[in-house]
Design a protein around this motif. Structure first.
Motif, PDB file in Angstrom:
ATOM      1  N   LYS A 188       0.772  -1.192  -0.023  1.00  0.00           N
ATOM      2  CA  LYS A 188       0.013  -0.076  -0.198  1.00  0.00           C
ATOM      3  C   LYS A 188       0.860   1.325   0.127  1.00  0.00           C
ATOM      4  O   LYS A 188       0.417   2.145   0.417  1.00  0.00           O
ATOM      5  CB  LYS A 188      -0.986  -0.014   1.202  1.00  0.00           C
ATOM      6  CG  LYS A 188      -0.421  -0.370   2.478  1.00  0.00           C
ATOM      7  CD  LYS A 188      -1.574  -0.708   3.637  1.00  0.00           C
ATOM      8  CE  LYS A 188      -1.010  -1.124   4.943  1.00  0.00           C
ATOM      9  NZ  LYS A 188      -1.896  -1.550   5.754  1.00  0.00           N
ATOM     10  N   THR A 189       2.170   1.028  -0.590  1.00  0.00           N
ATOM     11  CA  THR A 189       2.904   2.369  -0.718  1.00  0.00           C
ATOM     12  C   THR A 189       3.419   2.656  -2.073  1.00  0.00           C
ATOM     13  O   THR A 189       4.059   1.468  -2.687  1.00  0.00           O
ATOM     14  CB  THR A 189       4.024   2.201   0.554  1.00  0.00           C
ATOM     15  OG1 THR A 189       3.457   1.838   1.640  1.00  0.00           O
ATOM     16  CG2 THR A 189       4.883   3.380   0.443  1.00  0.00           C
ATOM     17  N   PHE A 190       3.408   3.782  -2.540  1.00  0.00           N
ATOM     18  CA  PHE A 190       4.136   4.199  -3.883  1.00  0.00           C
ATOM     19  C   PHE A 190       5.162   5.306  -3.521  1.00  0.00           C
ATOM     20  O   PHE A 190       4.740   6.167  -2.993  1.00  0.00           O
ATOM     21  CB  PHE A 190       3.080   4.470  -4.815  1.00  0.00           C
ATOM     22  CG  PHE A 190       3.546   4.932  -6.042  1.00  0.00           C
ATOM     23  CD1 PHE A 190       4.457   4.322  -6.927  1.00  0.00           C
ATOM     24  CD2 PHE A 190       3.512   6.127  -6.544  1.00  0.00           C
ATOM     25  CE1 PHE A 190       5.011   4.722  -8.081  1.00  0.00           C
ATOM     26  CE2 PHE A 190       3.842   6.827  -7.595  1.00  0.00           C
ATOM     27  CZ  PHE A 190       4.590   6.009  -8.531  1.00  0.00           C
ATOM     28  N   ILE A 191       6.345   5.007  -3.957  1.00  0.00           N
ATOM     29  CA  ILE A 191       7.401   6.185  -3.748  1.00  0.00           C
ATOM     30  C   ILE A 191       7.997   6.403  -5.108  1.00  0.00           C
ATOM     31  O   ILE A 191       8.042   5.633  -5.974  1.00  0.00           O
ATOM     32  CB  ILE A 191       8.643   5.468  -3.020  1.00  0.00           C
ATOM     33  CG1 ILE A 191       7.977   4.968  -1.634  1.00  0.00           C
ATOM     34  CG2 ILE A 191       9.397   6.614  -2.431  1.00  0.00           C
ATOM     35  CD1 ILE A 191       9.237   4.276  -0.652  1.00  0.00           C
ATOM     36  N   TYR A 192       8.231   7.922  -5.264  1.00  0.00           N
ATOM     37  CA  TYR A 192       8.696   8.084  -6.712  1.00  0.00           C
ATOM     38  C   TYR A 192       9.373   9.394  -6.459  1.00  0.00           C
ATOM     39  O   TYR A 192       9.553  10.161  -5.704  1.00  0.00           O
ATOM     40  CB  TYR A 192       7.356   8.484  -7.578  1.00  0.00           C
ATOM     41  CG  TYR A 192       6.738   9.532  -7.376  1.00  0.00           C
ATOM     42  CD1 TYR A 192       6.939  10.849  -7.885  1.00  0.00           C
ATOM     43  CD2 TYR A 192       5.540   9.475  -6.548  1.00  0.00           C
ATOM     44  CE1 TYR A 192       6.199  12.083  -7.500  1.00  0.00           C
ATOM     45  CE2 TYR A 192       4.674  10.615  -6.289  1.00  0.00           C
ATOM     46  CZ  TYR A 192       5.263  11.990  -6.641  1.00  0.00           C
ATOM     47  OH  TYR A 192       4.334  13.134  -6.300  1.00  0.00           O
ATOM     48  N   GLN A 434      10.417  -1.864  -6.919  1.00  0.00           N
ATOM     49  CA  GLN A 434       9.196  -2.649  -6.515  1.00  0.00           C
ATOM     50  C   GLN A 434       8.055  -1.477  -5.859  1.00  0.00           C
ATOM     51  O   GLN A 434       6.994  -1.354  -6.302  1.00  0.00           O
ATOM     52  CB  GLN A 434       9.218  -3.858  -5.525  1.00  0.00           C
ATOM     53  CG  GLN A 434       9.953  -5.010  -6.082  1.00  0.00           C
ATOM     54  CD  GLN A 434       9.887  -6.269  -5.293  1.00  0.00           C
ATOM     55  OE1 GLN A 434       8.967  -6.159  -4.404  1.00  0.00           O
ATOM     56  NE2 GLN A 434      11.077  -6.778  -4.927  1.00  0.00           N
ATOM     57  N   TYR A 435       8.654  -0.630  -5.117  1.00  0.00           N
ATOM     58  CA  TYR A 435       7.948   0.382  -4.247  1.00  0.00           C
ATOM     59  C   TYR A 435       7.757   1.369  -5.421  1.00  0.00           C
ATOM     60  O   TYR A 435       6.711   2.440  -5.290  1.00  0.00           O
ATOM     61  CB  TYR A 435       8.673   1.072  -3.237  1.00  0.00           C
ATOM     62  CG  TYR A 435       8.668   0.251  -1.757  1.00  0.00           C
ATOM     63  CD1 TYR A 435       7.715   0.488  -0.840  1.00  0.00           C
ATOM     64  CD2 TYR A 435       9.602  -0.937  -1.667  1.00  0.00           C
ATOM     65  CE1 TYR A 435       7.614  -0.106   0.489  1.00  0.00           C
ATOM     66  CE2 TYR A 435       9.591  -1.692  -0.743  1.00  0.00           C
ATOM     67  CZ  TYR A 435       8.654  -1.125   0.398  1.00  0.00           C
ATOM     68  OH  TYR A 435       8.542  -1.976   1.451  1.00  0.00           O
ATOM     69  N   MET A 436       8.545   1.781  -6.271  1.00  0.00           N
ATOM     70  CA  MET A 436       8.750   2.784  -7.463  1.00  0.00           C
ATOM     71  C   MET A 436       7.891   2.619  -8.670  1.00  0.00           C
ATOM     72  O   MET A 436       7.690   3.422  -9.562  1.00  0.00           O
ATOM     73  CB  MET A 436       9.782   3.207  -7.781  1.00  0.00           C
ATOM     74  CG  MET A 436      10.559   3.822  -6.476  1.00  0.00           C
ATOM     75  SD  MET A 436      12.411   4.351  -7.073  1.00  0.00           S
ATOM     76  CE  MET A 436      12.007   5.967  -7.896  1.00  0.00           C
ATOM     77  N   THR A 437       7.283   1.166  -8.617  1.00  0.00           N
ATOM     78  CA  THR A 437       6.325   0.979  -9.748  1.00  0.00           C
ATOM     79  C   THR A 437       4.991   1.032  -9.659  1.00  0.00           C
ATOM     80  O   THR A 437       4.239   0.827  -8.668  1.00  0.00           O
ATOM     81  CB  THR A 437       6.564  -0.686  -9.860  1.00  0.00           C
ATOM     82  OG1 THR A 437       7.748  -1.122 -10.228  1.00  0.00           O
ATOM     83  CG2 THR A 437       5.731  -1.235 -11.112  1.00  0.00           C
TER      84      THR A 437
END
Length: 514
Positions: A188-192, A434-437
């Motif tokens: 449930k986390t998106f980082i960019y 994975q977090y940035m996808t």
């Protein structure tokens, strides 16, 4: 009274005289400095004055009680100790969670070095707790473009070694690994990084929002002038629309409008996502961005609810009140890459003490934990309220000495940083990506929301991500269902009526054709 300017004095003397002139405290996204009095002493940051100047609300005990009632869990130590001390519409986010069950969390980080320091971890630790308690999606923005633009602007337009665009992108990647090591849930986390992600619906929102902010408004909020580069002036629109769920359709199961698949069906921004509220945990210096944002949320083509904020104080520099830890000054901060010995030396050598000048005076009159940096750090990272209060009482009474307070602080910070470094070593480039996808996030929200789940699909999206299912299935206000649902019901009724009107074969008749 003699003039403070030393006539005919060398430049360094003039500079010292200039530094001692009284100045007001300055808090904005690019400056954090306490007031300087007539004697040249830097004062602690006046947070009560900031509440008045920024027009925000204090976080009260009533808010904490409401928070605990809604979540069923104790408030985080940073809330209990009023280190997160102010807010905008925090109560409205709690209302939304109780009624509709969900909201989006958004926060960020400006990567200015390869390692975060303790002060950087504070909003992230709190955000992680909120994500776990509410079970909601989280977006974390790395503003590598802003940091490049600001650094070059600070250097009068010159690009110094180590300050190229590529350097700040590298800083962003290293900081993302640091953030991941704090324990955020991948599902449930998106980082960019701005340099890598900007485009699609995000940029559609940015362009529209930028058209509503004038140069004078940006200058007034951030202190820009005629010599500020145009990139920095425009950047604020990015940080503002980063708080809109409609900037991230992929995260909710909708299609974005990006290369190479320019799907015409996805060109239009998804109106359903504009109804999702957002909570922003951040330090108080970021408030000017979101003041501008809140004034324009409802003017977007698809109006968004005003974003809510919960804001923290600054983790003071090792040298004491009036400033915050700075990545540009290694002796002002404990870095997450520091060794146990470095942590020990920094605390012992540089941490400002609230103790007395002599052992005798300290035993007699006691120390002041309110200005003691070691105690301040413990108030952020020590979980036990009882132990923290005991330390304060013993220090005030003179029973505990400055060296003992520093020793307790060193132990706590060494453990915190060592545990972090153990997790950080496991964050590979593949884990980071994975977090940035961009992908559909998995979250449940409030299982006991009181309002019928009219917005359920608006938050979770359709399974195939091709259509805004919430726009087609949300119940109408009168409870009769949407137009599509009523049409489907009529067709089903007609079909049932047609089947019912067919002649039925009795027991003696020939069987009906199959």
């Amino acid at each position: 009274m003699a003039s403070q300017e030393a006539v005919g004095a060398p430049p360094e003397v003039k500079a010292e005289a200039e530094a001692k002139k009284p100045t007001k405290q300055q808090i904005d996204p690019y400056n954090v400095a306490g007031e300087v009095d007539e004697s040249g002493n830097v004062q602690a940051i006046d947070y009560d004055r900031l509440i008045q100047e920024f027009g925000v609300q204090p976080l009260t005990d009533e808010h904490l009680q409401r928070f605990e009632k809604v979540t069923g869990k104790p408030a985080h130590r940073l809330m209990r100790r009023k280190l997160f001390f102010s807010h905008r519409d925090f109560d409205k986010i709690l209302d939304a969670y109780e009624k509709d069950g969900k909201f989006m969390l958004y926060t960020g980080r400006g990567p200015s070095s390869g390692s975060m320091h303790l002060g950087h971890t504070v909003p992230f630790l709190f955000t992680k707790e909120l994500q776990e308690l509410f079970d909601v999606p989280l977006v974390i923005m790395l503003t590598d473009d802003e940091k490049y633009l600001y650094t070059r602007n600070k250097n009068d337009g010159h690009q110094k070694p180590g300050n190229a665009v590529e350097d700040f992108l590298t800083f962003a990647h290293e900081n993302i690994k640091d953030i991941i090591a704090l324990g955020f849930d991948l599902k449930k986390t998106f980082i960019y990084s701005d340099y890598e992600f900007l485009g699609g619906h995000f940029y559609l929102n940015t362009s529209e929002f930028a058209s509503m902010v004038t140069f004078n408004q940006a200058s007034g909020a951030f202190g820009f002038g005629g010599s500020t580069n145009i990139g920095l002036i425009n950047y604020g629109a990015e940080q503002c629309v980063a708080a809109f769920p409609s900037s991230y359709p992929d995260l909710f199961g909708y299609k974005d409008y990006r290369a190479p698949d320019y799907d015409l069906s996805a060109k239009r921004r998804h109106k359903a996502l504009a109804s999702i509220p957002t909570l922003i945990p951040c330090a108080i210096d970021q408030e000017p961005y979101f003041r501008i944002l809140r004034d324009r949320c409802e003017r977007m083509t698809d109006p968004h609810p005003k974003t809510s904020l919960i804001m923290s104080k600054f983790l003071t520099a090792l040298q004491g009140a009036g400033g915050k830890m700075s990545a540009s000054d290694p002796n002002s901060a404990i870095f997450m890459s520091d060794t146990p010995n470095q942590i020990k030396n920094k605390i012992n050598r540089h941490a400002f003490s609230g103790g007395r000048e002599s052992l005798e005076e300290h035993r007699k009159h006691g120390g002041n934990p309110d200005i003691d940096v070691a105690f301040t750090y413990l108030s952020y990272f020590l979980e036990s309220d009882a132990e923290l209060e005991d330390l304060a009482q013993k220090y005030r009474s003179g029973e505990m000495l400055t060296g003992e307070m520093k020793a307790r602080c060193i132990t706590e910070l060494q453990k915190f940083v060592a545990d972090f470094q153990e997790r950080r070593a496991k964050v590979t480039h593949e884990v980071m990506r994975q977090y940035m996808t961009p992908r559909k996030l998995e979250f449940a929200g409030n299982p006991n929301a009181t309002r019928p789940s009219a917005k359920e699909e608006a938050v979770n999206g359709s399974e195939n991500g091709t259509a805004p299912a919430a726009e087609a299935s949300a119940a109408s206000k009168d409870g009769r269902g949407t137009k599509g649902e009523r049409k489907a019901a009529k067709l089903a009724a007609k079909k049932d009526q047609k089947l019912a009107s067919r002649p039925k074969a009795d027991d003696a008749a020939e069987p009906a054709p199959q």
